[in-house]
Design a protein around this motif. Sequence first.
Motif, PDB file in Angstrom:
ATOM      1  N   THR A 260       0.789  -1.230   0.000  1.00 47.63           N
ATOM      2  CA  THR A 260       0.000   0.000   0.000  1.00 47.63           C
ATOM      3  C   THR A 260       0.819   1.277   0.000  1.00 47.63           C
ATOM      4  OG1 THR A 260      -0.139  -0.123   2.418  1.00 47.63           O
ATOM      5  CG2 THR A 260      -1.939  -1.114   1.143  1.00 47.63           C
ATOM      6  N   GLY A 261       2.120   1.196   0.268  1.00 45.69           N
ATOM      7  CA  GLY A 261       2.886   2.440   0.267  1.00 45.69           C
ATOM      8  C   GLY A 261       4.377   2.267   0.362  1.00 45.69           C
ATOM      9  N   GLY A 262       4.862   1.041   0.450  1.00 42.28           N
ATOM     10  CA  GLY A 262       6.299   0.803   0.520  1.00 42.28           C
ATOM     11  C   GLY A 262       6.903   0.983   1.891  1.00 42.28           C
ATOM     12  N   VAL A 263       6.094   1.408   2.901  1.00 38.15           N
ATOM     13  CA  VAL A 263       6.649   1.629   4.231  1.00 38.15           C
ATOM     14  C   VAL A 263       7.109   0.312   4.849  1.00 38.15           C
ATOM     15  CG1 VAL A 263       6.144   2.543   6.534  1.00 38.15           C
ATOM     16  CG2 VAL A 263       5.200   3.662   4.513  1.00 38.15           C
ATOM     17  N   GLY A 264       6.403  -0.776   4.550  1.00 39.07           N
ATOM     18  CA  GLY A 264       6.804  -2.066   5.082  1.00 39.07           C
ATOM     19  C   GLY A 264       8.179  -2.485   4.615  1.00 39.07           C
ATOM     20  N   LEU A 265       8.475  -2.261   3.331  1.00 38.56           N
ATOM     21  CA  LEU A 265       9.807  -2.601   2.816  1.00 38.56           C
ATOM     22  C   LEU A 265      10.887  -1.729   3.436  1.00 38.56           C
ATOM     23  CD1 LEU A 265       8.973  -3.099  -0.967  1.00 38.56           C
ATOM     24  CD2 LEU A 265       9.439  -4.876   0.720  1.00 38.56           C
ATOM     25  N   ILE A 266      10.578  -0.448   3.631  1.00 41.06           N
ATOM     26  CA  ILE A 266      11.555   0.447   4.259  1.00 41.06           C
ATOM     27  C   ILE A 266      11.838  -0.006   5.686  1.00 41.06           C
ATOM     28  CG2 ILE A 266      11.987   2.821   4.985  1.00 41.06           C
ATOM     29  CD1 ILE A 266      10.222   3.746   2.695  1.00 41.06           C
ATOM     30  N   PHE A 267      10.777  -0.299   6.443  1.00 41.15           N
ATOM     31  CA  PHE A 267      10.966  -0.758   7.815  1.00 41.15           C
ATOM     32  C   PHE A 267      11.742  -2.069   7.860  1.00 41.15           C
ATOM     33  CE2 PHE A 267       9.324  -3.771  10.977  1.00 41.15           C
ATOM     34  CZ  PHE A 267       9.769  -3.155  12.134  1.00 41.15           C
ATOM     35  N   TYR A 268      11.373  -3.007   7.011  1.00 40.10           N
ATOM     36  CA  TYR A 268      12.028  -4.325   7.043  1.00 40.10           C
ATOM     37  C   TYR A 268      13.501  -4.204   6.661  1.00 40.10           C
ATOM     38  CZ  TYR A 268      12.137  -9.411   6.979  1.00 40.10           C
ATOM     39  OH  TYR A 268      12.411 -10.714   7.269  1.00 40.10           O
ATOM     40  N   GLY A 269      13.801  -3.378   5.646  1.00 39.55           N
ATOM     41  CA  GLY A 269      15.192  -3.223   5.228  1.00 39.55           C
ATOM     42  C   GLY A 269      16.066  -2.630   6.319  1.00 39.55           C
ATOM     43  N   PHE A 270      15.578  -1.562   6.974  1.00 32.31           N
ATOM     44  CA  PHE A 270      16.388  -0.941   8.023  1.00 32.31           C
ATOM     45  C   PHE A 270      16.459  -1.826   9.265  1.00 32.31           C
ATOM     46  CE2 PHE A 270      15.714   2.910   5.520  1.00 32.31           C
ATOM     47  CZ  PHE A 270      16.970   3.485   5.588  1.00 32.31           C
ATOM     48  N   ALA A 271      15.356  -2.544   9.585  1.00 35.53           N
ATOM     49  CA  ALA A 271      15.414  -3.466  10.716  1.00 35.53           C
ATOM     50  C   ALA A 271      16.404  -4.599  10.444  1.00 35.53           C
ATOM     51  CB  ALA A 271      14.026  -4.037  10.997  1.00 35.53           C
ATOM     52  N   TRP A 272      16.448  -5.060   9.220  1.00 38.96           N
ATOM     53  CA  TRP A 272      17.409  -6.094   8.828  1.00 38.96           C
ATOM     54  C   TRP A 272      18.838  -5.602   9.020  1.00 38.96           C
ATOM     55  CZ3 TRP A 272      16.581  -9.220   3.666  1.00 38.96           C
ATOM     56  CH2 TRP A 272      17.379 -10.363   3.698  1.00 38.96           C
ATOM     57  N   LEU A 273      19.075  -4.317   8.756  1.00 39.17           N
ATOM     58  CA  LEU A 273      20.414  -3.762   8.895  1.00 39.17           C
ATOM     59  C   LEU A 273      20.785  -3.493  10.346  1.00 39.17           C
ATOM     60  CD1 LEU A 273      20.549  -1.178   5.959  1.00 39.17           C
ATOM     61  CD2 LEU A 273      21.887  -3.259   6.154  1.00 39.17           C
ATOM     62  N   LEU A 274      19.825  -3.048  11.166  1.00 35.78           N
ATOM     63  CA  LEU A 274      20.140  -2.555  12.502  1.00 35.78           C
ATOM     64  C   LEU A 274      19.978  -3.594  13.595  1.00 35.78           C
ATOM     65  CD1 LEU A 274      18.464   0.969  12.264  1.00 35.78           C
ATOM     66  CD2 LEU A 274      20.839   0.349  11.817  1.00 35.78           C
ATOM     67  N   VAL A 275      19.114  -4.586  13.413  1.00 31.78           N
ATOM     68  CA  VAL A 275      18.878  -5.592  14.454  1.00 31.78           C
ATOM     69  C   VAL A 275      19.835  -6.756  14.233  1.00 31.78           C
ATOM     70  CG1 VAL A 275      17.188  -7.143  15.484  1.00 31.78           C
ATOM     71  CG2 VAL A 275      16.467  -4.898  14.639  1.00 31.78           C
ATOM     72  N   PRO A 276      20.654  -7.109  15.224  1.00 31.56           N
ATOM     73  CA  PRO A 276      21.615  -8.205  15.029  1.00 31.56           C
ATOM     74  C   PRO A 276      20.920  -9.564  15.028  1.00 31.56           C
ATOM     75  CG  PRO A 276      21.731  -7.404  17.278  1.00 31.56           C
ATOM     76  CD  PRO A 276      20.784  -6.491  16.560  1.00 31.56           C
ATOM     77  N   LEU A 277      21.571 -10.518  14.414  1.00 30.48           N
ATOM     78  CA  LEU A 277      21.077 -11.890  14.401  1.00 30.48           C
ATOM     79  C   LEU A 277      21.324 -12.526  15.759  1.00 30.48           C
ATOM     80  CD1 LEU A 277      19.809 -13.956  12.404  1.00 30.48           C
ATOM     81  CD2 LEU A 277      22.115 -14.750  11.925  1.00 30.48           C
ATOM     82  N   ALA A 278      20.453 -13.451  16.153  1.00 32.16           N
ATOM     83  CA  ALA A 278      20.583 -14.103  17.454  1.00 32.16           C
ATOM     84  C   ALA A 278      21.943 -14.784  17.573  1.00 32.16           C
ATOM     85  CB  ALA A 278      19.459 -15.124  17.634  1.00 32.16           C
ATOM     86  N   GLY A 279      22.625 -14.512  18.680  1.00 32.15           N
ATOM     87  CA  GLY A 279      23.945 -15.087  18.910  1.00 32.15           C
ATOM     88  C   GLY A 279      25.086 -14.251  18.386  1.00 32.15           C
ATOM     89  N   GLU A 280      24.811 -13.096  17.777  1.00 34.33           N
ATOM     90  CA  GLU A 280      25.852 -12.220  17.244  1.00 34.33           C
ATOM     91  C   GLU A 280      25.747 -10.851  17.894  1.00 34.33           C
ATOM     92  OE1 GLU A 280      25.725 -12.058  13.043  1.00 34.33           O
ATOM     93  OE2 GLU A 280      26.019 -14.217  12.747  1.00 34.33           O
ATOM     94  N   ASP A 281      26.874 -10.202  18.061  1.00 38.11           N
ATOM     95  CA  ASP A 281      26.923  -8.874  18.661  1.00 38.11           C
ATOM     96  C   ASP A 281      26.940  -7.762  17.616  1.00 38.11           C
ATOM     97  OD1 ASP A 281      27.038 -10.061  21.160  1.00 38.11           O
ATOM     98  OD2 ASP A 281      29.236 -10.107  21.173  1.00 38.11           O
TER      99      ASP A 281
END
Length: 445
Positions: A60-81
């Motif tokens: 509906t507006g691309g906000v979901g892709l923007i949120f998911y992309g930045f969350a993918w970049l900023l939130v670490p994977l489990a077990g990694e610092d």
Amino acid sequence: MTSSKPSTHEAPPPAEADASLPLQRSRSGKVVGGVCAGLGRHFDLDPVIFRITVGVLSVTGGVGLIFYGFAWLLVPLAGEDENEGRRLLTGRVSGACLAAVFTALIGCGVFLSMLRSGSMLGFTMLLSLAVCGAAVWSRRARGVGEETRIEAAAAAMVAEAPPETKAPPRFVHQSWWKDPIVKDGSTGPVALGYLWGPHGIVDKDGKVDGEVPKPGSQWGPDPSRADRPIPSIRRSPLSIAGLVHLLALLAAVVGTALTWESEPLGRSLATGLVAALTVFGLGLVVSSFLGRTGFGTIVHTVITACLLAGAVALPDGITTDWVRETWKPASVAAVQPRYELGSGVGLLDLSALPVPAGTTVATQAEVGAGQLKVVVPKDVVVKLHAEVGLGDVQLPGQPADDIDIAPDRVETRTIAPPAGTVPAGTLDLSLEVGIGQVEVTRAAS
């Protein structure tokens, strides 16, 4: 017959995921990057809720892709610092980094294309607020009674816990003064530490097992020995940032030049900036296999994306040709319904237009970027409606140096002829400028 006595202490409940832990992407339950699964575990909600929300906001507006992309970049994977964004800034580009960046860029493109749809933007905000509220409520509801349950589990564990571990006994010397007495009556070496290890014995002269270390050295292998292993040296990959920047600049110039004559200014600039972004993306892909890019590449990519957003927002009426146009109809019948100019200075001279009393002459004039000047007869009544996207509106009676630049300027008023002048007919003017100035003046005579 023997009877079994029930235990007075029940086993503590199984441990659950602690909501106070930092937000992390999930490894086991991920579909793409593990963002929604990590959110579901952190907020104690079904990850399907977040996946459906991200999907709806993406369409509906691309906000979901923007949120998911930045969350993918900023939130670490489990077990990694370290998160993917930090790896990207240090030049260690991986497939996950590229996927996250491209997801955010695609979302920005979709968002910019639907930016003018106010209803869609309102729906996006309402849905986002609803999901955020549900996540906060779930997290708080989960915290109710959490402290009581933890205390009960801790009490049960303490009741069944083994005795506290204590340090082993230390060796105590039975000496007359300071040093122990050996059989021959002299003082001997003293063992330090516990009864078991370390095995080195330090005597009163500072000797360890009868040996004195060389000045500047320490106990252990001699670092100057020939059989000492040679440390491996990792060489940094060759930087390709300079080449990427050069190719991006050339792509921007070529893309803009090819569309400069045939497209409006906004589309021409957007074409060049899209070409530059494509080069930056390809450079990041190449750097994951060959060479590396630095922090400057990421900064220039973000700046290019911001410039692209500004170019897309420019009105299509702004052309690449800056011209000066003058329209001077001699009669009422010669007045056109609409006058248009892309970029430049447009002059609508109606000073010599005879407008009989009781008649109304209506016309429209539009300039994409620049200045729109209108000169009206001295004796007419002017019904004016002026709109300026970004700029100034100058009307009769105002000082010439009174320039007030502001966005979304709208002026609607009726301007009567000067005192002592017999009113003639009426001019109905609708003036519009995207970026620039609207100036309305009266003829001297």
